[in-house]
Design a protein around this motif. Structure first.
Motif, PDB file in Angstrom:
ATOM      1  N   THR A   1      -8.427   1.685  -6.281  1.00  0.00           N
ATOM      2  CA  THR A   1      -9.048   2.999  -6.441  1.00  0.00           C
ATOM      3  C   THR A   1      -8.016   4.094  -6.693  1.00  0.00           C
ATOM      4  O   THR A   1      -8.232   4.989  -7.503  1.00  0.00           O
TER       5      THR A   1
ATOM      6  N   ASP B   1      -8.708  -2.380  -2.015  1.00  0.00           N
ATOM      7  CA  ASP B   1      -9.531  -1.209  -2.320  1.00  0.00           C
ATOM      8  C   ASP B   1      -8.664   0.024  -2.541  1.00  0.00           C
ATOM      9  O   ASP B   1      -8.883   0.794  -3.473  1.00  0.00           O
ATOM     10  N   LEU B   2      -7.663   0.186  -1.698  1.00  0.00           N
ATOM     11  CA  LEU B   2      -6.769   1.335  -1.794  1.00  0.00           C
ATOM     12  C   LEU B   2      -6.013   1.356  -3.121  1.00  0.00           C
ATOM     13  O   LEU B   2      -6.042   2.344  -3.853  1.00  0.00           O
TER      14      LEU B   2
ATOM     15  N   ASP C   1      -5.644  -4.983   5.937  1.00  0.00           N
ATOM     16  CA  ASP C   1      -5.845  -3.541   5.926  1.00  0.00           C
ATOM     17  C   ASP C   1      -4.495  -2.845   6.073  1.00  0.00           C
ATOM     18  O   ASP C   1      -3.451  -3.499   6.220  1.00  0.00           O
TER      19      ASP C   1
ATOM     20  N   VAL D   1      -7.681   7.969   3.776  1.00  0.00           N
ATOM     21  CA  VAL D   1      -7.420   6.551   4.000  1.00  0.00           C
ATOM     22  C   VAL D   1      -7.103   6.381   5.484  1.00  0.00           C
ATOM     23  O   VAL D   1      -6.414   7.201   6.075  1.00  0.00           O
ATOM     24  N   THR D   2      -7.616   5.314   6.079  1.00  0.00           N
ATOM     25  CA  THR D   2      -7.386   5.053   7.498  1.00  0.00           C
ATOM     26  C   THR D   2      -6.662   3.726   7.674  1.00  0.00           C
ATOM     27  O   THR D   2      -6.452   2.989   6.709  1.00  0.00           O
TER      28      THR D   2
ATOM     29  N   SER E   1     -14.976  -6.214  -0.572  1.00  0.00           N
ATOM     30  CA  SER E   1     -14.707  -4.835  -0.882  1.00  0.00           C
ATOM     31  C   SER E   1     -15.782  -3.917  -0.285  1.00  0.00           C
ATOM     32  O   SER E   1     -16.958  -4.239  -0.298  1.00  0.00           O
TER      33      SER E   1
ATOM     34  N   ASN F   1      -2.175   9.542   1.936  1.00  0.00           N
ATOM     35  CA  ASN F   1      -3.190  10.574   1.806  1.00  0.00           C
ATOM     36  C   ASN F   1      -2.662  11.808   1.087  1.00  0.00           C
ATOM     37  O   ASN F   1      -3.390  12.459   0.335  1.00  0.00           O
TER      38      ASN F   1
ATOM     39  N   GLU G   1      -7.857   1.135   8.785  1.00  0.00           N
ATOM     40  CA  GLU G   1      -8.776   0.046   8.489  1.00  0.00           C
ATOM     41  C   GLU G   1      -9.048  -0.139   6.993  1.00  0.00           C
ATOM     42  O   GLU G   1      -9.763  -1.053   6.592  1.00  0.00           O
ATOM     43  N   THR G   2      -8.487   0.714   6.151  1.00  0.00           N
ATOM     44  CA  THR G   2      -8.707   0.622   4.709  1.00  0.00           C
ATOM     45  C   THR G   2      -8.092  -0.670   4.182  1.00  0.00           C
ATOM     46  O   THR G   2      -6.934  -0.979   4.460  1.00  0.00           O
TER      47      THR G   2
ATOM     48  N   LEU H   1     -14.665   2.973  -0.431  1.00  0.00           N
ATOM     49  CA  LEU H   1     -13.412   3.558   0.042  1.00  0.00           C
ATOM     50  C   LEU H   1     -13.643   5.017   0.406  1.00  0.00           C
ATOM     51  O   LEU H   1     -14.243   5.773  -0.347  1.00  0.00           O
ATOM     52  N   THR H   2     -13.172   5.388   1.581  1.00  0.00           N
ATOM     53  CA  THR H   2     -13.324   6.767   2.032  1.00  0.00           C
ATOM     54  C   THR H   2     -11.960   7.446   2.079  1.00  0.00           C
ATOM     55  O   THR H   2     -10.940   6.796   2.210  1.00  0.00           O
TER      56      THR H   2
END
Length: 72
Positions: free
Chosen positions: A21, A17-18, A46, A9-10, A2, A66, A12-13, A5-6
């Protein structure tokens, strides 16, 4: 494996984690028949890999995810 997470979302996420979160994204997976929820490789795959595997356009999926996160 893990990572932080930014947003946005990209490609590569990591899926785990997506969905952990941002639970608001889970219905998107279900609606698109991407049965990643509960899949044993969700911690490794991903967003790009999931879209390729399920035939979902990546840009379209990222915009939807997003958008759901932004409107929560």
């Amino acid at each position: 494996m893990s990572t932080a997470l930014t947003v946005p979302v990209t490609a590569e996420t990591i899926l785990d984690d997506l969905m952990t979160t941002y639970k608001v994204t889970i219905p998107i997976f279900i609606r698109r028949k991407m049965m990643c929820i509960g899949c044993p490789v969700v911690r490794l795959h991903d967003v790009r890999e999931a879209c390729l595997e399920h035939g979902v356009p990546l840009d379209e999926f990222l915009a939807e995810v997003n958008g759901a996160i932004a409107s929560r």
